[in-house]
Design a protein around this motif. Structure first.
Motif, mmCIF file in Angstrom:
data_model
loop_
_atom_site.group_PDB
_atom_site.id
_atom_site.type_symbol
_atom_site.label_atom_id
_atom_site.label_comp_id
_atom_site.label_asym_id
_atom_site.label_seq_id
_atom_site.Cartn_x
_atom_site.Cartn_y
_atom_site.Cartn_z
ATOM 1 N N LYS A 85 1.514 5.169 10.220
ATOM 2 C CA LYS A 85 2.161 5.256 8.913
ATOM 3 C C LYS A 85 1.335 6.163 8.013
ATOM 4 N N VAL A 86 2.018 7.015 7.259
ATOM 5 C CA VAL A 86 1.371 7.897 6.284
ATOM 6 C C VAL A 86 1.654 7.342 4.896
ATOM 7 N N GLU A 87 0.586 7.051 4.167
ATOM 8 C CA GLU A 87 0.681 6.537 2.805
ATOM 9 C C GLU A 87 0.789 7.707 1.828
ATOM 10 N N SER A 88 1.519 7.516 0.741
ATOM 11 C CA SER A 88 1.657 8.595 -0.231
ATOM 12 C C SER A 88 0.530 8.608 -1.256
ATOM 13 N N THR A 89 -0.100 7.467 -1.498
ATOM 14 C CA THR A 89 -1.186 7.412 -2.475
ATOM 15 C C THR A 89 -2.314 6.555 -1.947
ATOM 16 N N GLY A 90 -3.459 6.703 -2.566
ATOM 17 C CA GLY A 90 -4.620 5.921 -2.174
ATOM 18 C C GLY A 90 -5.767 6.831 -1.847
ATOM 19 N N SER A 91 -6.761 6.258 -1.205
ATOM 20 C CA SER A 91 -7.924 7.054 -0.828
ATOM 21 C C SER A 91 -8.199 6.845 0.648
#
Length: 167
Positions: free
Chosen positions: A129-135
């Motif tokens: 899964k690719v997250e759109s925000t975060g670090s």
């Protein structure tokens, strides 16, 4: 004394403005798919799934596919094609003993397989899964460190308090 009050007022305004900002600047992470194995037929069917599950991917991250031997393909497929190891024609790239990078440009779940021979059935596949925000959870070697506005706020607040107690 009046000039000191003006300076104090400016510091208070700057600190208040910085306190409202909570953005974080992070660099994209480059992942070598499969680490030292590269993109090859793995030693077991869970190798790439285990590799991917230990990472957190974000927009802009780069997957580098290193081929160790022979010819392999990298196909982005649907979940059903992934589960069935369907031989698709929508291959991202077919490679023979070269490396290439693929930048993650959309959030969501990705399904990657090799469509050559029975490589997918032998475990040359993974989903993530690719997250759109975060670090990022790991930093690449030689990458710039993250700098948060909160850290800057803490430094300025400490400086302002030290200044106020001095005068």
């Amino acid at each position: 004394m009046a000039s000191h009050m003006g300076l104090i007022g400016c510091l208070i305004v700057v600190v208040a403005l910085l306190n409202g900002a909570t953005t974080q600047v992070t660099a994209a992470v480059e992942y070598q798919v499969g680490d030292s194995l590269g993109w090859a037929v793995p030693p077991n069917t869970s190798y790439y799934s285990t590799w991917a599950s230990s990472k957190t991917f974000f927009l802009g991250d780069i997957l580098t596919f290193n081929v160790t031997n022979g010819t392999h393909s990298v196909a982005k497929v649907s979940e059903a094609e992934y589960n069935a190891c369907t031989k698709v024609t929508s291959v991202l790239i077919t490679i023979a003993s070269v490396s290439f990078g693929y930048t993650l440009e959309t959030a969501g779940t990705y399904y990657i397989i090799c469509t050559i021979s029975n490589h997918c059935e032998q475990g040359q596949k993974f989903s993530f899964k690719v997250e759109s925000t975060g670090s990022p959870t790991e930093s690449p070697p030689n990458s710039a460190s993250s700098l948060t506005v909160g850290a800057l706020f803490a430094v300025l607040t400490t400086t302002a308090i030290s200044f106020l107690t001095y005068f």
